[in-house]
Design a protein around this motif. Sequence first.
Motif, PDB file in Angstrom:
ATOM      1  N   PRO A  15       0.823  -1.210   0.000  1.00  0.00           N
ATOM      2  CA  PRO A  15       0.000   0.000   0.000  1.00  0.00           C
ATOM      3  C   PRO A  15       0.860   1.264   0.000  1.00  0.00           C
ATOM      4  O   PRO A  15       1.888   1.324   0.680  1.00  0.00           O
ATOM      5  CB  PRO A  15      -0.806  -0.113   1.305  1.00  0.00           C
ATOM      6  CG  PRO A  15      -0.867  -1.587   1.571  1.00  0.00           C
ATOM      7  CD  PRO A  15       0.461  -2.125   1.095  1.00  0.00           C
ATOM      8  N   THR A  16       0.454   2.224  -0.788  1.00  0.00           N
ATOM      9  CA  THR A  16       1.056   3.567  -0.948  1.00  0.00           C
ATOM     10  C   THR A  16       2.401   3.566  -1.671  1.00  0.00           C
ATOM     11  O   THR A  16       2.942   4.626  -1.953  1.00  0.00           O
ATOM     12  CB  THR A  16       1.229   4.321   0.389  1.00  0.00           C
ATOM     13  OG1 THR A  16       2.328   3.765   1.137  1.00  0.00           O
ATOM     14  CG2 THR A  16      -0.045   4.309   1.225  1.00  0.00           C
ATOM     15  N   VAL A  17       2.961   2.396  -2.014  1.00  0.00           N
ATOM     16  CA  VAL A  17       4.274   2.323  -2.642  1.00  0.00           C
ATOM     17  C   VAL A  17       4.123   2.241  -4.171  1.00  0.00           C
ATOM     18  O   VAL A  17       3.398   1.373  -4.668  1.00  0.00           O
ATOM     19  CB  VAL A  17       5.075   1.109  -2.129  1.00  0.00           C
ATOM     20  CG1 VAL A  17       6.426   1.012  -2.817  1.00  0.00           C
ATOM     21  CG2 VAL A  17       5.237   1.184  -0.623  1.00  0.00           C
ATOM     22  N   PRO A  18       4.798   3.115  -4.925  1.00  0.00           N
ATOM     23  CA  PRO A  18       4.742   3.040  -6.390  1.00  0.00           C
ATOM     24  C   PRO A  18       5.274   1.703  -6.892  1.00  0.00           C
ATOM     25  O   PRO A  18       6.205   1.137  -6.324  1.00  0.00           O
ATOM     26  CB  PRO A  18       5.650   4.185  -6.843  1.00  0.00           C
ATOM     27  CG  PRO A  18       5.711   5.120  -5.684  1.00  0.00           C
ATOM     28  CD  PRO A  18       5.594   4.254  -4.456  1.00  0.00           C
ATOM     29  N   CYS A  19       4.659   1.193  -7.961  1.00  0.00           N
ATOM     30  CA  CYS A  19       5.063  -0.089  -8.544  1.00  0.00           C
ATOM     31  C   CYS A  19       5.042   0.049 -10.070  1.00  0.00           C
ATOM     32  O   CYS A  19       4.036  -0.264 -10.714  1.00  0.00           O
ATOM     33  CB  CYS A  19       4.114  -1.189  -8.077  1.00  0.00           C
ATOM     34  SG  CYS A  19       4.570  -2.843  -8.643  1.00  0.00           S
ATOM     35  N   PRO A  20       6.147   0.538 -10.660  1.00  0.00           N
ATOM     36  CA  PRO A  20       6.181   0.667 -12.119  1.00  0.00           C
ATOM     37  C   PRO A  20       6.293  -0.710 -12.777  1.00  0.00           C
ATOM     38  O   PRO A  20       7.022  -1.572 -12.296  1.00  0.00           O
ATOM     39  CB  PRO A  20       7.426   1.513 -12.369  1.00  0.00           C
ATOM     40  CG  PRO A  20       8.294   1.287 -11.179  1.00  0.00           C
ATOM     41  CD  PRO A  20       7.378   0.987 -10.022  1.00  0.00           C
TER      42      PRO A  20
END
Length: 108
Positions: A15-20
Amino acid sequence: LTKNVPMFVCTMAYPTVPCPLHVFEPRYRLMIRRSMETGTKQFGMCISDSQNGFADYGCMLQIRNVHFLPDGRSVVDTVGGKRFRVLRRGMKDGYCTADIEYLEDVKV
């Protein structure tokens, strides 16, 4: 979104962490396109599991932006949302789906 949620079986998301993501497999290209066209702009992310196909717990990813490349690949900018538990597994057009229930955090 708790029924027949598209599942991207790849890595761990939080949650809340960017994941490209770099999407190149045809099944996941279809999944991303459908997520954008239906307006949900989200899908589940789970790590692989040798017995069940994918893990019992995962994280919803919210699509912030998609850059479609000329050869059909795409670079997808996502960020982690709610965590979930898988209730039932399924398959649709080559990619995994699941019925899920969201997990509630204990408020501090």
